[in-house]
Design an enzyme around this catalytic site. Structure first.
Site, PDB file in Angstrom:
ATOM      1  N   GLU A   1     -16.029  -1.046  12.419  1.00  0.00           N
ATOM      2  CA  GLU A   1     -16.979  -2.141  12.605  1.00  0.00           C
ATOM      3  C   GLU A   1     -16.380  -3.215  13.508  1.00  0.00           C
ATOM      4  OE1 GLU A   1     -19.569  -5.388  10.001  1.00  0.00           O
ATOM      5  OE2 GLU A   1     -17.699  -4.561   9.214  1.00  0.00           O
TER       6      GLU A   1
ATOM      7  N   GLN B   1     -23.284   6.804  10.283  1.00  0.00           N
ATOM      8  CA  GLN B   1     -22.765   6.371   8.988  1.00  0.00           C
ATOM      9  C   GLN B   1     -23.700   5.356   8.325  1.00  0.00           C
ATOM     10  OE1 GLN B   1     -19.171   3.699   8.146  1.00  0.00           O
ATOM     11  NE2 GLN B   1     -18.313   5.743   7.720  1.00  0.00           N
TER      12      GLN B   1
ATOM     13  N   CYS C   1     -15.337   0.508   3.254  1.00  0.00           N
ATOM     14  CA  CYS C   1     -15.269  -0.768   3.964  1.00  0.00           C
ATOM     15  C   CYS C   1     -14.631  -1.842   3.085  1.00  0.00           C
ATOM     16  CB  CYS C   1     -16.661  -1.214   4.402  1.00  0.00           C
ATOM     17  SG  CYS C   1     -16.651  -2.796   5.284  1.00  0.00           S
TER      18      CYS C   1
ATOM     19  N   HIS D   1      -9.042   7.365   3.836  1.00  0.00           N
ATOM     20  CA  HIS D   1      -8.121   6.390   4.412  1.00  0.00           C
ATOM     21  C   HIS D   1      -7.048   6.122   3.360  1.00  0.00           C
ATOM     22  CE1 HIS D   1      -7.062   2.866   6.971  1.00  0.00           C
ATOM     23  NE2 HIS D   1      -6.588   2.436   5.810  1.00  0.00           N
TER      24      HIS D   1
ATOM     25  N   GLU E   1      -3.168   4.636   9.865  1.00  0.00           N
ATOM     26  CA  GLU E   1      -1.816   4.364  10.377  1.00  0.00           C
ATOM     27  C   GLU E   1      -1.275   5.478  11.276  1.00  0.00           C
ATOM     28  OE1 GLU E   1       0.449   0.955  10.474  1.00  0.00           O
ATOM     29  OE2 GLU E   1      -1.454   1.299   9.476  1.00  0.00           O
TER      30      GLU E   1
END
Length: 315
Positions: free
Chosen positions: A12, A71, A101, A171, A204
């Site tokens: 975003e 999404q 999020c 994530h 990462e």
């Protein structure tokens, strides 16, 4: 063994239409995912879907032909499902559900990572969407390890699988951990062992050595690239084992971006977007820091482009 899949992450405020277009022009992604379309109690009009995913107007593909999955973010199973049906009717080839999020404004309204405190609701939203869209349309989920902690990570992964998701992207941090290093790739690996659906690792991955460690620690074959792809537009080529080039190969990427994004907002807005990308590039390329210093006070995209062209000729 099949080739590794590389996916451009939904980000975003960063990986919008223009960035997706530029990165997929210059990198061989299997697919990318749009910024989330927020669903909150109503069936959204087509213009909202086109705003966040303009690629729907051209077959849900970027200029280079890379598929774009749409999404959705929301907590009402029926409403999310209704909007998934509309997205598919507009051409979305796949629906991805956002349970990751970390933004406070989203979390306060019961969206994103806070839903990971409720595995039953994660199941209900995913199942409702899976039941609502045609069987030929994949439904996937992107989640973090958890909200405040990762105590429910396995339950959430198993809920996603039980609901019929085609794959799960994880994530490797909780919402509380935000984007602070490290990402816990080994925890993704524990989730991969707890389910039978494909799991894609995310978080990462800045350099090829990060990618190889992530694959080793998570056991995941496929990776989703986020900020690392913005910091190094050549990262995909490196991961594909191709000759990726140097800073001189990055400058044309930026020039393409400026040409594309110019006129999409006010001069100041567009200049801000260019500087945002240069700021990310500093992590990988020292030359980007020097360029950012040169253009930081410029507010006209054409002026910034001229500076980049100068640098391009000198490189």
């Amino acid at each position: 063994m099949r080739a590794m899949k590389l996916i451009l992450a939904p980000m975003e405020g960063l990986a919008d239409f223009w960035v997706r277009q530029t990165l997929t022009d210059h990198g061989d992604y299997d697919w990318c995912v749009s910024e989330f379309v927020r669903v909150s109690g109503e069936l959204l009009p087509p213009r909202v879907f086109y705003r966040w995913c303009p690629e729907l107007r051209r077959g849900a593909r970027t200029r280079s032909g890379t598929p774009v999955h749409l999404q959705l973010l929301g907590s009402d199973p029926v409403c999310v499902a209704d909007n998934a049906v509309r997205a598919v009717s507009l051409g979305a080839p796949a629906i991805d559900l956002n349970f990751g999020c970390p933004a406070k404004t989203v979390n306060r309204h019961r969206g994103g990572a806070v839903l990971l405190d409720e595995p039953a609701l994660v199941y209900q939203v995913t199942r409702a969407v899976r039941d609502a869209v045609p069987a030929t349309i994949p439904v996937s989920v992107k989640m973090r390890l958890g909200n405040e902690d990762d105590g429910l990570a396995t339950e959430n992964a198993q809920a996603v699988e039980a609901a019929g998701a085609a794959w799960l992207t994880v994530h490797g941090r909780t919402k509380r951990q935000g984007y602070r290093p490290p990402a816990y790739w080994d925890r993704i690996g524990l989730l991969r062992q707890a389910v039978s659906l494909p799991v894609i690792a995310n978080g990462e991955i800045w350099r090829p050595e990060d990618a190889w460690r992530c694959r080793q620690e998570s056991g995941c074959q496929d990776l989703m690239l986020g900020r690392g792809a913005v910091a190094d537009p050549l990262l995909v080529d490196r991961l594909r084992g191709r000759q990726a080039g140097d800073w001189a190969s990055v400058l044309p990427v930026l020039v393409t971006f400026i040409d594309d994004v110019d006129g999409s907002g006010t001069d100041a807005q567009v200049a801000g977007r260019i500087k945002q990308w240069l700021s990310y590039l500093r992590r990988r390329w020292p030359e980007a820091a020097m360029l950012l210093e040169q253009v930081k006070r410029l507010t006209v995209p054409g002026q910034i482009r001229a500076v980049l062209e100068q640098a391009r000729q000198a490189a």
